[in-house]
Design a protein around this motif. Structure first.
Motif, short mmCIF file in Angstrom:
data_model
loop_
_atom_site.label_atom_id
_atom_site.label_comp_id
_atom_site.label_asym_id
_atom_site.label_seq_id
_atom_site.Cartn_x
_atom_site.Cartn_y
_atom_site.Cartn_z
N ASP A 120 -14.42 27.71 -59.40
CA ASP A 120 -16.18 27.38 -60.14
C ASP A 120 -17.41 27.57 -59.17
O ASP A 120 -18.10 27.53 -60.46
CB ASP A 120 -15.93 26.31 -60.40
N ILE A 121 -17.41 27.82 -58.23
CA ILE A 121 -18.28 28.40 -57.84
C ILE A 121 -18.55 29.70 -57.61
O ILE A 121 -19.28 30.19 -57.66
CB ILE A 121 -17.55 27.89 -56.21
N SER A 122 -17.29 30.59 -57.33
CA SER A 122 -17.50 31.46 -57.45
C SER A 122 -16.19 32.91 -58.80
O SER A 122 -15.63 32.50 -58.76
CB SER A 122 -17.17 32.86 -56.10
N PRO A 123 -17.34 33.67 -58.65
CA PRO A 123 -16.47 34.79 -60.34
C PRO A 123 -15.06 35.17 -59.72
O PRO A 123 -14.39 36.25 -60.32
CB PRO A 123 -17.39 34.94 -60.43
N ASP A 124 -15.23 35.05 -57.71
CA ASP A 124 -14.40 35.84 -57.19
C ASP A 124 -13.26 35.94 -57.47
O ASP A 124 -11.37 36.40 -57.49
CB ASP A 124 -14.35 36.14 -55.91
N ALA A 125 -12.98 34.07 -57.94
CA ALA A 125 -11.89 33.46 -57.32
C ALA A 125 -10.98 33.67 -59.22
O ALA A 125 -10.11 33.17 -58.89
CB ALA A 125 -12.25 31.95 -57.51
N VAL A 126 -11.73 34.27 -60.18
CA VAL A 126 -11.37 34.02 -61.24
C VAL A 126 -10.26 35.20 -61.73
O VAL A 126 -11.11 36.62 -61.59
CB VAL A 126 -12.32 33.71 -62.72
N VAL A 127 -9.02 35.55 -61.31
CA VAL A 127 -8.62 37.33 -61.20
C VAL A 127 -7.88 37.10 -62.81
O VAL A 127 -7.14 35.82 -62.97
CB VAL A 127 -7.00 36.49 -59.85
N TYR A 128 -7.90 38.25 -62.98
CA TYR A 128 -7.36 38.89 -64.72
C TYR A 128 -6.43 39.00 -64.11
O TYR A 128 -4.69 38.49 -64.88
CB TYR A 128 -8.10 40.30 -65.09
N VAL B 121 -26.69 33.87 -70.02
CA VAL B 121 -26.92 33.73 -70.88
C VAL B 121 -25.39 33.34 -71.66
O VAL B 121 -25.49 32.40 -72.50
CB VAL B 121 -28.56 33.30 -71.89
N VAL B 122 -25.00 34.49 -71.76
CA VAL B 122 -24.35 34.75 -72.89
C VAL B 122 -22.63 34.12 -72.56
O VAL B 122 -22.50 33.59 -71.30
CB VAL B 122 -23.61 36.15 -73.07
N PRO B 123 -22.60 33.64 -73.20
CA PRO B 123 -20.68 32.33 -73.40
C PRO B 123 -19.34 33.43 -72.78
O PRO B 123 -19.76 34.35 -73.27
CB PRO B 123 -20.79 31.60 -74.88
N GLY B 124 -19.14 32.46 -71.53
CA GLY B 124 -18.49 33.75 -71.21
C GLY B 124 -18.17 34.77 -70.57
O GLY B 124 -17.99 35.25 -69.15
N MET C 154 -28.45 32.23 -58.22
CA MET C 154 -28.32 32.57 -59.50
C MET C 154 -26.38 31.67 -59.67
O MET C 154 -26.62 31.08 -60.84
CB MET C 154 -26.97 33.83 -59.71
N MET C 155 -25.83 31.16 -58.45
CA MET C 155 -24.69 30.77 -58.51
C MET C 155 -25.59 28.75 -58.97
O MET C 155 -24.47 28.02 -59.96
CB MET C 155 -24.01 30.09 -56.87
N SER C 156 -25.99 29.36 -58.20
CA SER C 156 -26.92 27.36 -58.77
C SER C 156 -27.30 27.27 -60.31
O SER C 156 -26.94 26.30 -60.86
CB SER C 156 -27.77 26.90 -58.00
N ALA D 27 -25.93 24.47 -65.21
CA ALA D 27 -25.23 24.69 -66.56
C ALA D 27 -24.04 24.19 -66.98
O ALA D 27 -23.90 23.56 -67.65
CB ALA D 27 -25.44 26.29 -67.46
N GLY D 28 -22.98 24.64 -65.72
CA GLY D 28 -21.31 23.60 -66.30
C GLY D 28 -21.90 22.42 -66.19
O GLY D 28 -21.12 21.61 -66.73
N ILE D 29 -22.06 22.03 -64.90
CA ILE D 29 -22.75 20.57 -64.85
C ILE D 29 -22.97 19.42 -66.07
O ILE D 29 -22.33 18.73 -66.75
CB ILE D 29 -22.76 20.08 -63.29
#
Lengths: 93, 243
Positions: free
Chosen positions: B5-13, B101-104, B173-175, B180-182
């Protein structure tokens, strides 16, 4: 109180304190910077572009201190190395 | 909340051997493709006479604006040699931040690896431009000003400002993404939109600041003929060639 809950408690407390104290200084500094820039623009409207650019650069410099505090509190909350170590050691859930 | 949830690095495809194809890489290449394809479409049929297309007009405004800014910041130097580097930085970060701002869409600038890479590029560019403008000896003399005692502090400053450049963009950017997520969890209606608009503003300002600071650092390394230094140099060296 076991070490797990102690680490969690101190982490949350520290994160809150970090972001709270870390927001005070930059807020005061940015307020003064904006006030000075506004009065400068009011006196010399011709120089607005230069003043605005310098203001933004200065604000970024000031803001980075608050960002540091924010990043540290995020790390303490979500990527805490001590918490991970205790969890890996199997200290409760 | 997990680390992903903190970093897009951890989202592995998916993983290929030791290499993970994570969200940062995917969206970085997506933005690169978007910029390159847009530029190719626009530059395929440029017109110098008569009516020009909307996209060409837009690109001309952007490039012209960047040239003017670079000229102002660097104290009247020709923007030609800086424009590719600074302009690329600015456009990449700007597109990445606006598309947040684009979802996803996971903005790659919300990952510390991306911002650190960009900051290292700036760090190296300062050296390259500075040495190209002033020669090796002339550039490294900067570190001995105002006195040789300041040498370690100047070196530390060189690194710490690079770190600040990376962490500033990442933190902002992260904040924005995290808030937005929170908020979506807490107040799912209306209010997150306001924060998204604020995030847009922050993103544009951060892109601008990143580019401006990169230019300021490069300008401070290349600027030899400013008014204040001119007198001191005239006393030191007598004549100096105006390059």
């Amino acid at each position: 109180m076991d070490s797990m809950s102690l680490i969690g408690m101190i982490s949350i407390f520290t994160a809150g304190i970090t972001i709270a104290i870390g927001a005070i200084g930059p807020a005061l500094g940015e307020g003064r910077a904006v006030a000075a820039a506004l009065s400068a623009i009011a006196q010399q409207p011709d120089e607005t572009s230069t003043i605005t650019r310098t203001l933004f650069v200065g604000l970024a410099m000031i803001e980075s201190t608050a960002i540091y505090c924010f990043v540290v509190s995020m790390i303490v909350l979500f990527a805490n190395p001590f918490w991970d170590a205790v969890q890996a050691a199997g200290g409760g859930g | 909340m997990q680390l992903k949830d903190i970093s897009p690095d951890a989202v592995v495809y998916y993983s290929i051997g030791p290499f993970d194809l994570n969200a940062t890489i995917v969206f970085t290449w997506g933005i690169m493709a978007l910029l390159v394809i847009t530029s190719m479409i626009v530059t395929a049929n440029l017109s110098t006479t008569g009516k020009m297309g909307r996209l060409q007009n837009m690109l001309e405004i952007i490039v012209q604006g960047m040239r003017d800014q670079i000229r102002e910041i660097s104290g009247g130097q020709e923007p030609g040699i800086y424009l590719p580097f600074i302009g690329t930085l600015f456009l990449f970060i700007l597109v990445s931040n606006i598309l947040a701002v684009v979802p996803g869409f996971q903005p790659p600038t919300a990952s510390l690896s991306t911002t650190a890479a960009l900051a290292v590029c700036v760090f190296l560019a300062v050296f390259i431009y500075g040495i190209a403008k002033q020669g090796v000896a002339g550039y490294f003399k900067h570190y001995l000003k105002p006195t040789p005692i300041m040498l370690p502090f100047n070196i530390i400053g060189e690194f710490s400002r690079t770190l600040a450049l990376a962490v500033r963009l990442f933190g902002n950017m992260m904040s924005g993404v995290k808030i937005a997520g929170i908020l979506l969890i807490v107040v799912p209606l209306i209010f997150p939109v306001v924060m998204q608009v604020l995030g847009l503003l922050t993103g544009v300002i951060q892109a601008y600041i990143f580019a401006v600071l990169a230019m300021v650092y490069i300008a401070s390394a290349t600027r030899t003929h400013m008014e204040s230094q001119q007198k001191a140099e005239a006393q030191e060296q007598g004549e100096s060639d105006n390059g």
